[in-house]
Design an enzyme around this catalytic site. Structure first.
Site, PDB file in Angstrom:
ATOM      1  N   ARG A 106       0.832  -1.197   0.000  1.00 10.35           N
ATOM      2  CA  ARG A 106       0.000   0.000   0.000  1.00 10.35           C
ATOM      3  C   ARG A 106       0.871   1.253   0.000  1.00 10.35           C
ATOM      4  O   ARG A 106       1.844   1.321   0.750  1.00 10.35           O
ATOM      5  CB  ARG A 106      -0.906   0.024   1.231  1.00 10.35           C
ATOM      6  CG  ARG A 106      -1.798  -1.194   1.362  1.00 10.35           C
ATOM      7  CD  ARG A 106      -2.489  -1.205   2.715  1.00 10.35           C
ATOM      8  NE  ARG A 106      -3.293  -2.408   2.886  1.00 10.35           N
ATOM      9  CZ  ARG A 106      -3.944  -2.704   4.005  1.00 10.35           C
ATOM     10  NH1 ARG A 106      -3.860  -1.887   5.049  1.00 10.35           N
ATOM     11  NH2 ARG A 106      -4.669  -3.810   4.089  1.00 10.35           N
ATOM     12  N   ASP A 147       0.605   5.471   0.585  1.00 11.58           N
ATOM     13  CA  ASP A 147      -0.281   6.422   1.249  1.00 11.58           C
ATOM     14  C   ASP A 147      -0.755   7.513   0.295  1.00 11.58           C
ATOM     15  O   ASP A 147      -0.245   7.647  -0.823  1.00 11.58           O
ATOM     16  CB  ASP A 147       0.444   7.074   2.434  1.00 11.58           C
ATOM     17  CG  ASP A 147       0.784   6.089   3.534  1.00 11.58           C
ATOM     18  OD1 ASP A 147       0.030   5.118   3.706  1.00 11.58           O
ATOM     19  OD2 ASP A 147       1.812   6.285   4.207  1.00 11.58           O
ATOM     20  N   ARG A 198       9.253   7.786   4.982  1.00 12.47           N
ATOM     21  CA  ARG A 198       9.166   9.226   5.205  1.00 12.47           C
ATOM     22  C   ARG A 198       9.699   9.605   6.581  1.00 12.47           C
ATOM     23  O   ARG A 198      10.304  10.671   6.762  1.00 12.47           O
ATOM     24  CB  ARG A 198       7.729   9.691   5.016  1.00 12.47           C
ATOM     25  CG  ARG A 198       7.264   9.613   3.566  1.00 12.47           C
ATOM     26  CD  ARG A 198       5.751   9.649   3.441  1.00 12.47           C
ATOM     27  NE  ARG A 198       5.189  10.807   4.112  1.00 12.47           N
ATOM     28  CZ  ARG A 198       3.906  10.912   4.469  1.00 12.47           C
ATOM     29  NH1 ARG A 198       3.067   9.914   4.238  1.00 12.47           N
ATOM     30  NH2 ARG A 198       3.478  11.998   5.061  1.00 12.47           N
TER      31      ARG A 198
END
Length: 255
Positions: free
Chosen positions: A57, A59, A205
């Protein structure tokens, strides 16, 4: 395109997308998602719902150059590569199928992945052009590349990544095997590339934000290792913005 019989074929896709206007990869009940757009196109081709599995996945706001996905089809008279134009004709411009091939019946885009690679693009010490700002983070200094790579080497191997974990991450284990992590310059950008067997939610991140924070504060490599060992998210740096991040490629044990 409608002749159907026998055992379903497993089709593997290579997908690229601009994540700016998506809620992320995973289908949502109301918000726009990449998985949802591709499944809608597959439903139009098959005249019935088709489930799509992705390698992982991404974001909201995160892009992909090399997302991998697979689905099962009972259409027999269509060569695998013909799904490329068929899907692209139905998909919006911010999602493109780059490759389509027939995989082994038990291939799974997520569970068969060996290594996931991300790249993060940074505009360092110069004013970014409008189209660049859609795909990179602007910083108003030129970081010390050698120091950043010294930190990055501390991440390699089996690493407890608790310090980079979001409190909302549901993972039971926060240990990940990081194969590579390094910075390099490319065409006016500073690029961070990292490969691991898997990632926690927002982990890339968080790592990138922490590395830049430590470099700006001139934290020593020893102090950086202490931050890693602390498992305390409050000691790390901020989570970097999503627009600079790309799911770059997926490596597999088998096809």
């Amino acid at each position: 395109m409608t002749e159907q019989c026998g055992v379903p074929r497993n089709i593997r896709l290579l997908v690229s997308y601009d994540g700016t206007d998506f809620s992320g990869w995973q289908r949502q009940s109301s918000d726009r998602s990449v998985q949802g757009e591709i499944e809608a196109a597959l439903e139009r081709i098959h005249k019935k719902p088709v489930s799509l599995s992705g390698s992982g996945r991404t974001d909201a706001g995160v892009h992909a150059a090399g997302q991998v996905a697979n689905f099962y089809t009972d259409i027999r008279n269509m060569a695998p590569e013909r799904f490329i134009p068929a899907l692209n004709a139905l998909l919006p411009r911010d999602v493109r199928v780059l490759e389509s091939l027939e995989a082994s019946p038990d291939f799974h885009a997520r569970f068969d992945a060996k290594l996931r690679t991300y790249r993060y693009y940074i505009i360092p010490g110069r004013r970014g052009l409008p189209h660049e700002l859609r795909y990179a983070m602007q910083i108003w200094r030129t970081p010390d590349l050698e120091l950043l790579n010294t930190y990055a080497r501390c991440l390699l191997g089996e690493t407890d990544c608790s310090v980079f974990a979001s409190p909302k991450d549901p993972s039971k284990s926060r240990s990940r095997y990081i194969e590579q992590a390094y910075f390099f310059s490319e065409g006016g950008f500073l690029v961070f590339e990292i490969s691991a067997n898997a990632f926690l939610w927002k982990m890339v991140r968080s790592i990138l934000g922490t590395l830049l924070y430590c470099e700006e504060k001139k934290i020593s490599p020893g102090e950086f290792r202490e931050i890693l060992r602390s498992r305390d998210r409050t000691l790390a740096g901020p989570t970097a913005v999503p627009q600079g991040l790309f799911l770059w490629k997926i490596d597999y044990y088998r096809s």
